[in-house]
Write an enzyme that holds these catalytic residues in place. Structure first.
Site, mmCIF file in Angstrom:
data_model
loop_
_atom_site.group_PDB
_atom_site.id
_atom_site.type_symbol
_atom_site.label_atom_id
_atom_site.label_comp_id
_atom_site.label_asym_id
_atom_site.label_seq_id
_atom_site.Cartn_x
_atom_site.Cartn_y
_atom_site.Cartn_z
ATOM 1 N N GLN A 162 54.693 -110.547 -97.119
ATOM 2 C CA GLN A 162 55.857 -111.780 -95.861
ATOM 3 C C GLN A 162 56.119 -110.821 -94.461
ATOM 4 O OE1 GLN A 162 59.518 -111.735 -98.928
ATOM 5 N NE2 GLN A 162 58.355 -110.800 -99.972
HETATM 6 N N1 LIG Z 1 44.452 -118.931 -109.878
HETATM 7 C C1 LIG Z 1 45.193 -117.648 -109.729
HETATM 8 N N2 LIG Z 1 45.832 -117.461 -109.160
HETATM 9 C C2 LIG Z 1 46.528 -115.798 -108.457
HETATM 10 C C3 LIG Z 1 45.291 -115.246 -108.263
HETATM 11 N N3 LIG Z 1 45.772 -113.631 -107.207
HETATM 12 C C4 LIG Z 1 46.924 -114.185 -107.588
HETATM 13 N N4 LIG Z 1 47.449 -115.481 -107.779
HETATM 14 C C5 LIG Z 1 48.782 -115.307 -107.871
HETATM 15 O O1 LIG Z 1 48.954 -116.081 -107.042
HETATM 16 C C6 LIG Z 1 50.191 -115.309 -106.853
HETATM 17 C C7 LIG Z 1 50.952 -114.435 -105.434
HETATM 18 O O2 LIG Z 1 50.139 -113.277 -105.744
HETATM 19 P P1 LIG Z 1 50.474 -111.895 -105.314
HETATM 20 O O3 LIG Z 1 49.996 -110.934 -106.119
HETATM 21 O O4 LIG Z 1 52.160 -110.957 -105.641
HETATM 22 O O5 LIG Z 1 50.476 -112.245 -103.928
HETATM 23 P P2 LIG Z 1 50.324 -110.992 -102.780
HETATM 24 O O6 LIG Z 1 49.363 -111.052 -101.918
HETATM 25 O O7 LIG Z 1 50.525 -109.334 -103.056
HETATM 26 O O8 LIG Z 1 52.078 -111.442 -102.777
HETATM 27 P P3 LIG Z 1 53.045 -110.359 -101.021
HETATM 28 O O9 LIG Z 1 52.911 -108.735 -102.607
HETATM 29 O O10 LIG Z 1 54.535 -111.463 -101.296
HETATM 30 O O11 LIG Z 1 52.680 -110.237 -99.746
HETATM 31 C C8 LIG Z 1 50.992 -115.152 -107.704
HETATM 32 O O12 LIG Z 1 51.372 -116.750 -108.781
HETATM 33 C C9 LIG Z 1 49.607 -114.399 -108.409
HETATM 34 O O13 LIG Z 1 49.497 -114.800 -109.807
HETATM 35 C C10 LIG Z 1 43.806 -115.446 -108.765
HETATM 36 O O14 LIG Z 1 42.874 -115.156 -108.306
HETATM 37 N N5 LIG Z 1 44.086 -117.116 -109.101
#
Ligand SMILES: Nc1nc2c(ncn2[C@@H]2O[C@H](COP(=O)(O)OP(=O)(O)OP(=O)(O)O)[C@@H](O)[C@H]2O)c(=O)[nH]1
Ligand SMILES: [Mg+2]
Length: 203
Positions: free
Chosen positions: A78
């Site tokens: 974020q």
């Molecule tokens: N379809 C799909 N959804 C995904 C994939 N990877 C992550 N998501 C979805 O994307 C959203 C964000 O995933 P996170 O892993 O929390 O993302 P992040 O980059 O860690 O986000 P922050 O911690 O806020 O920086 C979630 O709803 C996950 O389920 C993927 O490979 N395919």
């Protein structure tokens, strides 16, 4: 005598430990990827996507492959949390930069955040693996399309690779990790970090 033999044993058999920083804007899928990496390498460990929440602090994941120990640092993407990223730069051997390849509306933000990362002095020479994530979704762009979109001149100053992956079904992850381990093993930056730590094979 024992300590000499022990030292030699440690030198031969101790795997090098590498620190890999996972960066990218919020919702790119960094934590989901880290948990998938854990489930691939640690056979069954790792949270399922429904149990993952946006990251505020730091998630750490440790795995071992044949030649190396890897410590992953996953930080929150974020806007207000991105100032924390640079605190980890000096100690990182490599970066994995995650982009949601299905969300065109996030590309500009992802590009400018990456530009800022690559300009930072403390990451000089660090190998960069760019994951075009969410390949399981319809309408995603490929790794080649992402490479064409980013066109960053800063990329030329380090080894880099674009890799199509899905944190859901795991495609592309292992070959990406293999690449980054190989790069870290032969990287000048690894030598620099090792010299700084004053230990052979221990960083
Ligand atoms: N379809 C799909 N959804 C995904 C994939 N990877 C992550 N998501 C979805 O994307 C959203 C964000 O995933 P996170 O892993 O929390 O993302 P992040 O980059 O860690 O986000 P922050 O911690 O806020 O920086 C979630 O709803 C996950 O389920 C993927 O490979 N395919
Ligand atoms: Mg996260």
């Amino acid at each position: 005598m024992f300590s000499l033999a022990y030292g030699l044993w440690k030198y031969i058999f101790n795997k090098t430990e590498f620190h890999v920083l996972i960066l990218g804007v919020d919702k790119a899928g960094k934590t989901t990827l880290l948990e998938k990496i854990k489930s691939i390498y640690l056979k069954g460990e790792g949270l399922t996507p429904d149990r993952i929440v946006p990251t505020v602090g730091l998630n750490i994941g440790r795995i071992e492959d044949a030649n190396a120990k890897l410590v992953f640092w996953d930080l929150g993407g974020q806007v207000g949390l991105r100032t924390i990223w640079e605190k980890y730069y000096q100690e990182a051997h490599a970066i994995i930069y995650v982009i949601d390849a299905a969300a065109a509306s996030s590309f500009e933000d992802a590009k400018s955040a990456l530009e800022k990362v690559l300009r930072h002095e403390d990451l000089k020479g660090a190998p960069l693996l760019i994951f075009a994530n969410k390949q399981d979704l319809p309408g995603v762009i490929t790794d080649e399309e992402l490479a064409r979109y980013l066109q960053l001149k800063e990329l030329d100053e380090r080894p880099y690779k674009f890799q199509a992956v899905s944190a859901y079904d795991g495609r592309g992850i292992k070959s990406g990790i293999d690449w980054v381990v190989e790069q870290m093993e032969r990287s000048k930056r690894t030598e620099v970090l090792r010299a700084r730590a004053g230990l052979t094979g221990q960083i």
